[in-house]
Design a protein around this motif. Structure first.
Motif, PDB file in Angstrom:
ATOM      1  N   LYS A 723       0.716  -0.695   0.188  1.00 21.42           N
ATOM      2  CA  LYS A 723       0.588  -0.350   0.168  1.00 21.42           C
ATOM      3  C   LYS A 723       0.759   1.349   0.089  1.00 21.42           C
ATOM      4  N   GLN A 724       1.841   1.231   1.445  1.00 17.85           N
ATOM      5  CA  GLN A 724       3.009   2.763   0.827  1.00 17.85           C
ATOM      6  C   GLN A 724       3.844   2.953  -0.289  1.00 17.85           C
ATOM      7  N   ARG A 725       4.147   1.975  -1.381  1.00 23.45           N
ATOM      8  CA  ARG A 725       4.340   1.424  -2.533  1.00 23.45           C
ATOM      9  C   ARG A 725       3.580   2.098  -3.434  1.00 23.45           C
ATOM     10  N   GLU A 726       1.999   1.886  -3.501  1.00 23.57           N
ATOM     11  CA  GLU A 726       1.401   2.153  -4.404  1.00 23.57           C
ATOM     12  C   GLU A 726       0.826   3.719  -4.438  1.00 23.57           C
ATOM     13  N   ILE A 727       1.231   3.899  -2.938  1.00 16.48           N
ATOM     14  CA  ILE A 727       0.817   5.742  -2.149  1.00 16.48           C
ATOM     15  C   ILE A 727       1.771   6.261  -2.689  1.00 16.48           C
ATOM     16  N   ASP A 728       2.596   5.971  -3.030  1.00 17.45           N
ATOM     17  CA  ASP A 728       4.032   7.017  -2.959  1.00 17.45           C
ATOM     18  C   ASP A 728       4.232   6.520  -5.069  1.00 17.45           C
ATOM     19  N   ARG A 729       3.470   5.622  -5.551  1.00 12.92           N
ATOM     20  CA  ARG A 729       3.299   5.794  -7.185  1.00 12.92           C
ATOM     21  C   ARG A 729       2.766   6.798  -7.312  1.00 12.92           C
ATOM     22  N   LEU A 730       1.227   6.672  -6.353  1.00 14.00           N
ATOM     23  CA  LEU A 730       0.431   7.659  -7.045  1.00 14.00           C
ATOM     24  C   LEU A 730       0.803   9.230  -6.595  1.00 14.00           C
ATOM     25  N   LYS A 731       1.768   9.848  -5.523  1.00 13.72           N
ATOM     26  CA  LYS A 731       2.037  10.710  -5.502  1.00 13.72           C
ATOM     27  C   LYS A 731       3.051  11.385  -6.248  1.00 13.72           C
ATOM     28  N   ARG A 732       3.864  10.517  -7.388  1.00 10.55           N
ATOM     29  CA  ARG A 732       4.526  10.427  -8.209  1.00 10.55           C
ATOM     30  C   ARG A 732       3.950  10.847  -9.180  1.00 10.55           C
ATOM     31  N   GLU A 733       2.915  10.116  -9.720  1.00  5.89           N
ATOM     32  CA  GLU A 733       2.076  10.263 -10.982  1.00  5.89           C
ATOM     33  C   GLU A 733       1.147  11.368 -10.792  1.00  5.89           C
ATOM     34  N   LEU A 734       0.720  12.208  -9.157  1.00  7.39           N
ATOM     35  CA  LEU A 734       0.455  13.292  -9.496  1.00  7.39           C
ATOM     36  C   LEU A 734       1.587  14.375  -9.532  1.00  7.39           C
ATOM     37  N   ALA A 735       2.225  14.736  -9.223  1.00  5.27           N
ATOM     38  CA  ALA A 735       3.428  15.746  -9.024  1.00  5.27           C
ATOM     39  C   ALA A 735       3.881  15.538 -10.450  1.00  5.27           C
TER      40      ALA A 735
END
Length: 876
Positions: A723-735
């Protein structure tokens, strides 16, 4: 020649026995033999020269001349026969080797037989082991005929003395080498020796050497074994020590008892060397046997079974191993139970009597698993229980077995009854009367069981017990049974085969002197101290009802049985002391039988009517007369001679009797108390064992739960990391989306303008279409250039119609949230190339507006898709 013979005869026998002329030696051997035969004892002077220098016998036995050698071996035989054990001990080191090398392989049959007889005589005089030890090296001799002759001599030794007298273990180890010999005669003699040993040891010899033989040899031996399987050999020749012991038994009158005893089944247990199995148990066995997987537990027990499956095990501490096996008996998997039962069987057989101390740990867990109905499990458990019984006794397992007969499970009751029947058939010690009562009381209840098999097994148990104890001893326990059950028990009684010897009937020899025998028959009856004083009082009670004629005829006869030993002086002093007071005085009606005449009343009676054979007091008690007149005088004297001292003595004896009885009652109560305490201790021990097992199981359960919780925690941590990796990926996508939308505003505006106006310049397009409002176009451009975040796209204040011109040009742009990669400029490049006007073409304003409308509709659809995707991600 005659002169030479006279000269030879004048020589000493020792010199003639070593003479170079064989005739002189032969004649000397004959003369020596005659002297030995004429000797009076083993200590005669004729034996002395040959005892002082026994090395001469080596040359005599190995004489180079065949005729002289024959006489020399005869001379040695006479020397051993008449010289005794001392002659055998002195000559044995010098005669065994030449007897084998020269005597057993002689060309004369008589010499061979005499040589074997000398070997047997050496064994008879001492012990077999030294002779056998000296014969064994010749089994490896380079000459085959010596090997064959030695093997034949060993066969004769075992035939004469048997394996109980001669240890067969050293010879059994040599058999594989003899069967592998190149000479057929050696192999034939080896087969004869093996067959002779089989007669004594039966199948017990097979595990020692049979596997090392060729299959053809095994087959031939099996066929030979079948022919002699029913033979029961007996020792035909005894050692001198055995002869002396037998003579003593014959003198004591017990010779017949020894002959009546059976030889019993042969036991080859002592033939095997003890095996150390503790060092062979692998280190991971303890972890694997406690594994949660049944396959691991079974594999570990299989390894243990291979280790303990040996004929004999060296005695060590196997408490932990037995506890593991007891725990495995409660395993849920029956294959584990079967292997554990096999391990118990092998361990009990290998330890024999040493396994008895582990009975309390393993017997009940094994017996309680008899509830399994599968036949393979029942057979394995029955074999394990039988081996446990063979290592203990019937008395040891009786209490637990009777408790199992009260079990509620019918299968446990049935199998326990079968086990009890096997124990009764195999036990060699008959149960005591108390044990018989316990067995009968428990088994009699099962005669009315609902299962027919249980009723039959109970009847068999009663019949087998009757075979051991006899019909008369079992009659009290059969009184309450109906005729059908009695006949069933009688059938099993007729067919039962037991090994226990019937108890001899109780000898009534100690009873007749006080109850049934006539007192006048034997006068040498020794009175016993205080314990024996109660018996005359019991016999005096029924005499009280007899008539006067019977009383007058019996006083003199019964006096010796009621009197205690008196001092050595036959006369009594005049101080009033009486001899030891008779217990018969307790009965007033028997006063006439207890005559003790003092000197003041009847002095002549002490010398005239004394006991001729030295009775109890060596004093006269009463004249042995039969007429009534002679008996009246003693009665009157007795009635008049009752003194206070006599009464006091009688009272003292009564008090002693009462104290003795009270002590007996106290001892009995103490015994009952100790037995109760022992029972309580046993029960407490069983409860502690059960609690220990329960605690161990609880610990194992907790360990299993702990392992599962650790596994769950590890899984949860992995999910959190995902889940943490998914959250980090979503943050990177948003950025990435934010970065991609800011710098590309101008290019995006140009692209939209080109798409909206057919790739013409904005001024031309506006003028050609009649649109004179550049301010609106500028407003759209500025709206595009304004920064917007991700939330503004999905927010309720977003006006799609105001920016339709902007987003209508983004037909080929995918959502930056769902897809990462190239920028919006690269994604719009194919569309711009497609809509790029070719040179010389004139743009149609209506066509441009149609295309703009198409782009707008496509943009609306993509915006809706973006909203739906963002909504789904927000929910997740």
């Amino acid at each position: 020649m005659a002169d030479q013979e006279e000269d030879y005869s004048s020589l000493p026998l020792t010199d003639r026995a070593t003479h170079k002329v064989w005739k002189v030696r032969k004649q000397a051997y004959e003369d020596i033999t005659k002297e030995f035969e004429k000797s009076g004892s083993e200590s005669d002077a004729c034996f002395r020269p040959w005892l002082n220098d026994p090395s001469i016998w080596k040359g005599i036995v190995a004489d180079s001349n065949v005729a002289a050698q024959q006489e020399g071996i005869n001379c040695l035989h006479a020397f051993l026969q008449f010289g005794g054990s001392n002659a055998g001990l002195r000559s044995r080191p010098h005669t065994i080797a030449p007897l084998v090398e020269k005597g057993l392989v002689s060309s004369k049959a008589s010499t061979k037989l005499k040589s074997v007889d000398v070997l047997l005589l050496h064994i008879e005089l001492d012990t077999p082991s030294p002779v056998v030890d000296e014969l064994l090296p010749f089994l490896s001799h380079k000459m085959p005929k010596v090997v064959a002759a030695t093997t034949n001599a060993l066969c004769t030794i075992y035939r004469e003395f048997g394996t109980k007298t001669v240890d067969p273990k050293p010879v059994l180890k040599q058999l594989p080498k003899l069967f592998a010999h190149g000479d057929k005669n050696v192999r034939a003699e080896a087969a004869n020796l093996t067959i002779e040993l089989y007669k004594w040891l039966k199948d017990g010899i097979k595990p020692i050497f049979f596997n090392e033989l060729k299959p053809v040899q095994q087959k031939e031996l099996d066929e030979a074994f079948e022919k002699v399987k029913g033979d029961t050999p007996k020792q035909s020749r005894l050692l001198r020590s055995q002869q002396a012991a037998l003579a003593e038994l014959s003198d004591a009158g017990n010779g017949d008892e020894g002959e009546g005893e059976g030889e019993g089944e042969p036991d080859a247990f002592d033939l095997f060397e003890p095996v150390d199995i503790s060092s062979k148990i692998p280190k991971d066995f303890w972890d694997q046997v406690n594994s949660t997987k049944w396959k691991d537990r079974k594999e570990s027990l299989d390894v243990l079974h291979g280790i303990v499956n040996v004929p004999r095990i060296r005695e060590e501490d196997f408490s932990e191993v037995v506890r593991i096996l007891a725990k495995s008996m409660k395993d849920a998997n029956i294959t584990v139970v079967i292997v554990a039962a096999n391990c118990v069987e092998c361990l009990a057989k290998g330890l024999r009597g040493s396994f008895a101390k582990y009975r309390t740990l393993i017997f009940l867990p094994t017996a309680e698993r008899l509830k399994e109905k599968k036949q393979t499990v029942a057979d394995a458990l029955a074999a394990a229980l039988d081996s446990i019984f063979n290592s203990t006794s019937l008395s040891d397992i009786l209490e637990d077995t009777l408790e199992l007969l009260r079990n509620k499970n019918p299968q446990v009751k049935l199998e326990s009854l079968k086990f009890l029947n096997r124990c009764l058939r195999e036990t060699r010690v008959a149960p005591s009367k108390a044990e018989v009562k316990l067995i009968c009381d428990t088994v009699a209840k099962l005669l009315a069981d609902t299962l027919e098999a249980t009723r039959t097994a109970a009847a068999e148990a009663m019949g087998t017990l009757m075979k051991i104890m006899g019909e008369r001893a079992m009659n009290p326990y059969l009184d309450g049974l109906d005729e059908i059950r009695k006949s069933k028990i009688k059938e099993f009684f007729d067919t039962a085969q037991v090994k226990a010897k019937d108890k001899p009937p109780v000898q009534p020899a100690s009873v007749p002197p006080t109850s049934t025998a006539r007192p006048g028959v034997k006068k040498k009856v020794v009175a016993k101290a205080p314990g024996a004083q109660a018996q005359p009082t019991r016999s005096a009670a029924p005499a009280a009802g007899r008539g006067p004629a019977e009383e007058t005829s019996s006083p003199a006869k019964k006096a010796p049985t009621t009197m205690k030993p008196a001092p050595s002086k036959p006369q009594i002093s005049k101080s009033g002391k009486k001899p030891q007071v008779q217990p018969g005085l307790a009965s007033p009606t028997r006063a006439g039988t207890q005559i003790d005449d003092g000197p003041a009343y009847n002095p002549p009676a002490a010398t005239k009517f004394g006991l001729g054979r030295g009775g109890l007091t060596s004093r006269t008690l009463q004249a042995p007369q039969t007429n009534g007149k002679s008996s009246e005088t003693p009665r009157m004297l007795e009635s008049s001679s009752s003194s206070p001292a006599e009464k006091a003595e009688l009272e003292r004896l009564r008090l002693e009797k009462e104290s003795w009885l009270s002590e007996t009652v106290g001892y009995r109560a103490e015994k009952e108390k100790l037995l109760q305490e022992l029972s309580d201790v046993r029960l407490q021990n069983a409860q502690l064992i059960e609690e220990h097992t329960h605690h161990v199981l609880n610990m194992k359960t907790k360990e299993t739960q702990l392992l599962r919780l650790r596994s769950d925690i590890q899984t949860a941590e992995e999910n959190i990391e995902k889940k943490q990796r998914e959250i980090d990926r979503l943050k990177r996508e948003l950025a990435r989306f934010s970065r991609a939308s800011s710098p590309a505003n101008a290019e995006l505006a140009d692209t939209i303008a080109q798409d909206a106006f057919g790739a013409f310049p904005r001024e031309r397009t506006a003028s050609a279409s009649g649109i004179s409002a550049p301010s609106e176009h500028n407003q759209r451009i500025s709206a595009i250039s304004r920064p917007r975040n991700r939330s503004s796209l999905a927010g309720p204040s977003y006006n799609l119609e105001d920016n339709i011109g902007v987003y209508s040009a983004r037909d080929g742009i995918r959502s930056p949230i769902s897809e990462s990669g190239s920028s919006g400029r690269e994604r719009m490049q194919p569309h711009r190339n497609d809509t790029e006007a070719r040179p010389g073409d004139v743009a149609d304003p209506n066509e441009n507006w149609k295309r703009a409308a198409q782009v707008t509709s496509q943009l609306k659809m993509r915006i809706e898709q973006m909203k739906a995707r963002q909504h789904m991600r927000g929910v997740s």
